[in-house]
Design a protein around this motif. Structure first.
Motif, PDB file in Angstrom:
ATOM      1  N   HIS A   6     -21.137 -29.665 -31.179  1.00  0.00           N
ATOM      2  CA  HIS A   6     -21.353 -28.216 -31.115  1.00  0.00           C
ATOM      3  C   HIS A   6     -22.843 -27.947 -31.306  1.00  0.00           C
ATOM      4  N   CYS A   7     -23.500 -27.442 -30.269  1.00  0.00           N
ATOM      5  CA  CYS A   7     -24.946 -27.219 -30.251  1.00  0.00           C
ATOM      6  C   CYS A   7     -25.259 -25.737 -30.447  1.00  0.00           C
ATOM      7  N   ASN A   8     -26.371 -25.461 -31.128  1.00  0.00           N
ATOM      8  CA  ASN A   8     -26.733 -24.098 -31.465  1.00  0.00           C
ATOM      9  C   ASN A   8     -28.161 -23.779 -31.047  1.00  0.00           C
ATOM     10  N   ASP A   9     -28.274 -22.866 -30.088  1.00  0.00           N
ATOM     11  CA  ASP A   9     -29.559 -22.370 -29.583  1.00  0.00           C
ATOM     12  C   ASP A   9     -30.399 -23.483 -28.945  1.00  0.00           C
ATOM     13  N   PHE A  20     -34.559 -16.415 -26.659  1.00  0.00           N
ATOM     14  CA  PHE A  20     -35.296 -17.619 -27.051  1.00  0.00           C
ATOM     15  C   PHE A  20     -34.708 -18.797 -26.285  1.00  0.00           C
ATOM     16  N   GLN A  21     -35.472 -19.325 -25.313  1.00  0.00           N
ATOM     17  CA  GLN A  21     -34.898 -20.286 -24.367  1.00  0.00           C
ATOM     18  C   GLN A  21     -35.503 -21.679 -24.425  1.00  0.00           C
ATOM     19  N   PHE A  69     -34.879 -25.738 -22.102  1.00  0.00           N
ATOM     20  CA  PHE A  69     -33.877 -26.406 -22.933  1.00  0.00           C
ATOM     21  C   PHE A  69     -32.543 -25.655 -22.863  1.00  0.00           C
ATOM     22  N   LEU A  70     -32.600 -24.340 -23.071  1.00  0.00           N
ATOM     23  CA  LEU A  70     -31.353 -23.579 -23.151  1.00  0.00           C
ATOM     24  C   LEU A  70     -30.594 -23.609 -21.838  1.00  0.00           C
TER      25      LEU A  70
END
Length: 466
Positions: free
Chosen positions: A131-134, A162-163, A194-195
């Motif tokens: 589970h990844c966050n931001d 914020f990307q 990244f996002l």
């Protein structure tokens, strides 16, 4: 169910905002429901100081850096002193400038998470879901997508604006194949995102409120990624954040002047008097006192508060605001307080004790955000019997019932904010109606139990056996 919860910050070890709180509370709520969650965070200087008992579990070579995986309790730490042991914060240096090697710092975090979610993991414990966050964790699904034996991935967007955008020259240093740098992959207007990578390659995508999940599929709030999000709407889900109902509980809050509950809400008046004294406002129990605690930014609508402040004072009412941010907004609020020292108070900075006292002592709480993925203070304020005046956007629209637990307005304009304030003040002056609005807010369930059940269900649908 085994879940690796990867995050760039986690309270109380390290925190810059709401993500730090979520990263502490959600895994705890999941564990209470029987999910085996390990939280992974970089081993920043303050983190290492807080967990001297952490034991080494693996030594790795990731992105040409020597890395150790440390473990303490249910937390894993990515230890690489040259990347993480620095003065400043998780993302910026002491001068609030982004670390120039942030792509590498969070590339290593993502790569470590991906390794633990693959068959090549050096640990006996293997997650079924990562589970990844931001954006700082969003390359993990990119690294994992080509693995034959891998954990499923869930990507949570806490704030789409914020990307993690960087120059394409980082591609090779991050050991990413050239093929992923395309419009169908991680390329975003000539830069590496990244996002976007996480959103393209994750098995499931969540945001922190149902309304925000809808909003980001439109051009106004989509930050250039709305088309991608629409194309992935079948796996996109909004799950509302909860709050820490132990830390934010007027019945047990040691930071406030007098504790109270719905059945003793009259004791709230002692907190109002204490707040007025602390901020040198006129100590007048009849005057409605409006409070706000936030970052001073355009997003949070602090300019709308400043523009409406004179008319709020003339209602008559008082205004107090705590926070820091854009210098222009700080100066405007300080100037207003200087002109109306007994009616307006501006506390520049952040103070946890004062934040709690504002929640308990104010009569109405202002949240005029232009967008708000979830928001926490509107839930805190309802719990403290301080109905919010909020813009009907994102998580604010999902958690405030207009006229029942607070007061909503549609347009991001000071006139619209003021009209909602007037409705709130009119209700405040009708004691029977006011007590009913307070009761509805104070008896709502904003705990993490419900959201945790939704995440557990999501994990079960995507999980891959380890």
């Amino acid at each position: 169910m085994r879940v690796l919860f990867v995050t760039p910050e986690c309270a109380p070890l390290t925190k810059t905002g709401g993500l730090g709180d979520v990263s502490a509370a959600l895994p705890a709520a999941l564990r209470a429901q029987g999910v085996d969650v390990r939280t992974m965070v970089p081993a920043y200087r303050e983190v290492l100081a807080a967990v001297p008992e952490a034991k080494e579990r693996a030594r790795l070579r990731l992105l040409q850096r020597d890395v150790r995986i440390l473990e303490a309790g249910e937390c894993l730490f990515v230890d690489c002193p040259e990347l993480y042991v620095r003065a400043g914060g998780p993302y910026v240096d002491e001068n609030s400038e982004d670390w120039p090697d942030n792509p590498l710092r969070f590339g290593v975090l993502s790569r470590a998470a991906a390794l633990l979610g693959s068959a090549a993991s050096p640990l006996d414990w293997r997650p079924e879901v990562v589970h990844c966050n931001d954006w700082p964790t969003a390359l993990a699904p990119v690294y994992l997508h080509s693995e034959r034996e891998r954990a499923a991935t869930v990507m949570t967007i806490h704030n789409l604006s914020f990307q993690g955008l960087f120059e394409p020259s980082w591609l090779a240093r991050l050991e990413l194949p050239a093929a992923v740098f395309s419009i169908e992959g991680i390329e975003f207007y000539g830069r590496l995102s990244f996002l976007k990578g996480g959103l393209v390659f994750a098995d499931g995508i969540t945001t922190v409120s149902p309304t925000y999940a809808r909003e980001i599929q439109g051009e106004e709030h989509g930050c250039g990624l709305d088309g991608l999000l629409r194309s992935r709407r079948d796996v996109l889900r909004g799950i509302l954040n909860g709050i820490d109902v132990d830390a934010w509980n007027p019945m047990g809050d040691l930071r406030i002047a007098e504790r109270y509950s719905w059945s003793s809400v009259e004791k709230k008046a002692a907190n109002k008097a204490a707040l007025q004294r602390r901020l040198n406002l006129a100590e007048d129990s009849a005057l409605p006192l409006l409070g706000a605690v936030c970052r001073f930014t355009h997003q949070k609508g602090v300019d709308l508060i400043a523009a409406a402040a004179e008319e709020i004072v003339n209602l008559p009412a008082q205004l107090c605001i705590l926070g820091r941010g854009e210098r222009e907004l700080e100066n405007a609020l300080v100037a207003l307080a200087a002109r109306h020292p007994r009616s307006i108070a501006a506390a520049i900075g952040f103070n946890e004790d004062l934040a709690h006292l504002i929640e308990a002592g104010a009569d109405l709480f202002l949240m005029p955000s232009r967008f708000e993925p979830c928001g926490l203070n509107q839930m805190y304020s309802q719990r403290y019997g301080t109905p919010p005046v909020a813009r009907a956007t994102g998580g604010l629209a999902d958690t405030v019932a207009d006229g029942e637990t607070g007061f909503l307005f549609e347009r991001a304009e000071s006139a619209s904010l003021l009209e909602a304030v007037r409705r709130g003040v009119a209700t405040y002056r009708d004691e029977r109606r006011w007590r009913e609005v307070q009761r509805r807010g104070m008896t709502r369930d904003f705990s993490w139990a419900g959201p945790a059940r939704q995440y557990a269900d999501l994990y079960a649908r995507h999980a891959r056996p380890g």
